[in-house]
Design an enzyme around this catalytic site. Structure first.
Site, PDB file in Angstrom:
ATOM      1  N   ARG A  32      57.123  22.775  16.896  1.00 37.23           N
ATOM      2  CA  ARG A  32      56.749  22.254  15.572  1.00 37.23           C
ATOM      3  C   ARG A  32      56.578  23.366  14.544  1.00 37.23           C
ATOM      4  O   ARG A  32      55.482  23.636  14.066  1.00 37.23           O
ATOM      5  CB  ARG A  32      55.471  21.396  15.645  1.00 37.23           C
ATOM      6  CG  ARG A  32      55.611  20.198  16.551  1.00 37.23           C
ATOM      7  CD  ARG A  32      54.402  19.291  16.473  1.00 37.23           C
ATOM      8  NE  ARG A  32      54.564  18.123  17.343  1.00 37.23           N
ATOM      9  CZ  ARG A  32      53.672  17.148  17.483  1.00 37.23           C
ATOM     10  NH1 ARG A  32      52.548  17.204  16.788  1.00 37.23           N
ATOM     11  NH2 ARG A  32      53.898  16.130  18.293  1.00 37.23           N
TER      12      ARG A  32
ATOM     13  N   ASP B 224      48.578  19.741   9.806  1.00 39.40           N
ATOM     14  CA  ASP B 224      49.237  18.431   9.830  1.00 39.40           C
ATOM     15  C   ASP B 224      49.287  17.873   8.412  1.00 39.40           C
ATOM     16  O   ASP B 224      48.262  17.839   7.714  1.00 39.40           O
ATOM     17  CB  ASP B 224      48.488  17.448  10.734  1.00 39.40           C
ATOM     18  CG  ASP B 224      48.897  17.571  12.196  1.00 39.40           C
ATOM     19  OD1 ASP B 224      49.493  18.608  12.549  1.00 39.40           O
ATOM     20  OD2 ASP B 224      48.609  16.641  12.971  1.00 39.40           O
TER      21      ASP B 224
ATOM     22  N   ASP C 175      42.205  15.215  18.415  1.00 38.77           N
ATOM     23  CA  ASP C 175      42.706  15.072  17.047  1.00 38.77           C
ATOM     24  C   ASP C 175      42.091  16.095  16.095  1.00 38.77           C
ATOM     25  O   ASP C 175      41.948  15.851  14.903  1.00 38.77           O
ATOM     26  CB  ASP C 175      42.448  13.652  16.527  1.00 38.77           C
ATOM     27  CG  ASP C 175      43.264  13.332  15.271  1.00 38.77           C
ATOM     28  OD1 ASP C 175      44.405  13.831  15.173  1.00 38.77           O
ATOM     29  OD2 ASP C 175      42.761  12.596  14.398  1.00 38.77           O
TER      30      ASP C 175
ATOM     31  N   ASP D 176      44.600  20.295  18.710  1.00 37.62           N
ATOM     32  CA  ASP D 176      45.716  19.456  18.259  1.00 37.62           C
ATOM     33  C   ASP D 176      46.666  20.314  17.428  1.00 37.62           C
ATOM     34  O   ASP D 176      47.280  21.232  17.960  1.00 37.62           O
ATOM     35  CB  ASP D 176      45.193  18.247  17.487  1.00 37.62           C
ATOM     36  CG  ASP D 176      46.258  17.151  17.343  1.00 37.62           C
ATOM     37  OD1 ASP D 176      47.353  17.296  17.933  1.00 37.62           O
ATOM     38  OD2 ASP D 176      46.006  16.163  16.650  1.00 37.62           O
TER      39      ASP D 176
END
Length: 331
Positions: A200, A149, A120, A145
């Site tokens: 992404r 984000d 993470d 990760d």
């Protein structure tokens, strides 16, 4: 507009950067009304360190008197009203990343993020409830990760002129179908170079995302993914496939307060799909609409995609050798 930085003139004066973002993060002022904090050590913590400056509660404009690598042993939490300004130096953050947690008015400019390790661990993690954020001219690669984000009700964010490379899950917007409060998320991403990263660019749940004048090439799964209830306005971007041909993917998920599963929506206006690239666009149902950026901000700097724009983004995005603002040099 011509191929130039629309706010390039602000590099002549330290604090002129504040308020120059385009899009949803345009109100970010960072440490405009605070003192200058000088980072004088590459140590992870202690007096004169980046971590020490970021934890202080008062507004600060953080600059660097050193160049080099800062090895972060844990997430570096950034408090409200901070500018982390890497202009004039070469600062690389590694080990862990930045965390923007319940903060507002943060500007991050001209830094490198590379080699974040651990479960993470993101390069820049924006959650929860953070707003008025601008990330500009940063280079990000090789984290365990995500690179950036944006989740859990964080909103009004602009990411501009960044370079993303050597990575899998590049940018996630909206954490999970159960986080229905992420319907408030609004993000602008422009003049970024997604350079062979796998997926992404971004992946979006719930939020409204405006993409313009980005160059995304040689992805490994897809370029952009629209999932549950997302609205993506893709304008004048360049999509150039490698082995994987389809630019837009749609994933179906169910919000926890809805009976039916659904995907997101993409509106493509003026995008350039290079030869061999398939858009993958799904026509919008008649009763479905995607937001238009003009409902939220009046102007933004966009031009038609072209070979010149592609070349410009390849050579101008991310960290660059930038002169220190003149008023800082003379002080």
């Amino acid at each position: 507009m011509g191929l130039c930085l629309p706010y390039g003139h602000v590099d002549s004066s330290l604090r002129a950067l504040a308020g120059q973002a385009e899009g949803f993060g345009r109100f970010a002022v960072g440490g405009l009304h605070g003192a200058v904090y000088r980072v004088i050590t590459l140590a992870d913590d202690g007096p004169g360190s980046l971590r020490d400056g970021c934890r202080k509660k008062e507004p600060l404009w953080i600059i660097f008197e050193v160049s080099g690598t800062i090895e972060l042993s844990s997430y570096l939490n950034v408090s409200s009203y901070k500018t982390i300004d890497g202009r004039g130096q070469r600062i690389k953050l590694t080990g862990k990343g930045l965390r923007l947690k319940e903060c507002e008015h943060v500007i991050i400019c001209n830094l490198q993020f590379e080699g974040g390790r651990g479960h993470d661990v993101d390069g820049i993690q924006i959650k929860p409830n953070s707003k008025h954020i601008w990330i500009d001219r940063c280079s990000l690669k090789d984290y365990d990760d995500g690179l950036i984000d944006i989740t859990r009700e964080s909103t009004d964010i602009t990411i501009s002129r960044c370079h993303f490379a050597n990575h899998d899950k590049t940018m996630l917007i909206g954490a999970d179908p159960s986080n229905i409060t992420d319907r408030c998320i609004r993000v602008t991403i422009h003049h970024c170079f997604f350079d062979g990263t796998r997926q992404r660019h971004p992946r979006v749940r719930f939020g409204k995302v405006h993409l313009y004048n980005n160059y995304t090439r040689n992805w490994g799964i897809y370029a952009v993914c629209a999932s549950v209830e997302s609205q993506i306005y893709s304008q004048c971007n360049i999509y150039e496939a490698g082995q994987k041909k389809v630019a837009f993917k749609y994933y179906t998920e169910k919000a926890t307060d809805r009976m039916q599963e659904c995907t997101g929506c993409v509106k493509s206006e003026g995008d350039l799909f290079a030869p061999g690239t398939q858009s993958g666009l799904i026509p919008l149902p008649r009763e479905t609409s995607v937001f238009h950026p003009s409902a939220f901000y009046e102007t933004w700097t966009v031009e038609a995609p072209s070979a010149d724009l592609k070349h410009f983004l390849q050579h101008s995005s991310g960290w660059r050798h930038t002169l220190r603002p003149a008023d800082l040099v003379s002080s």
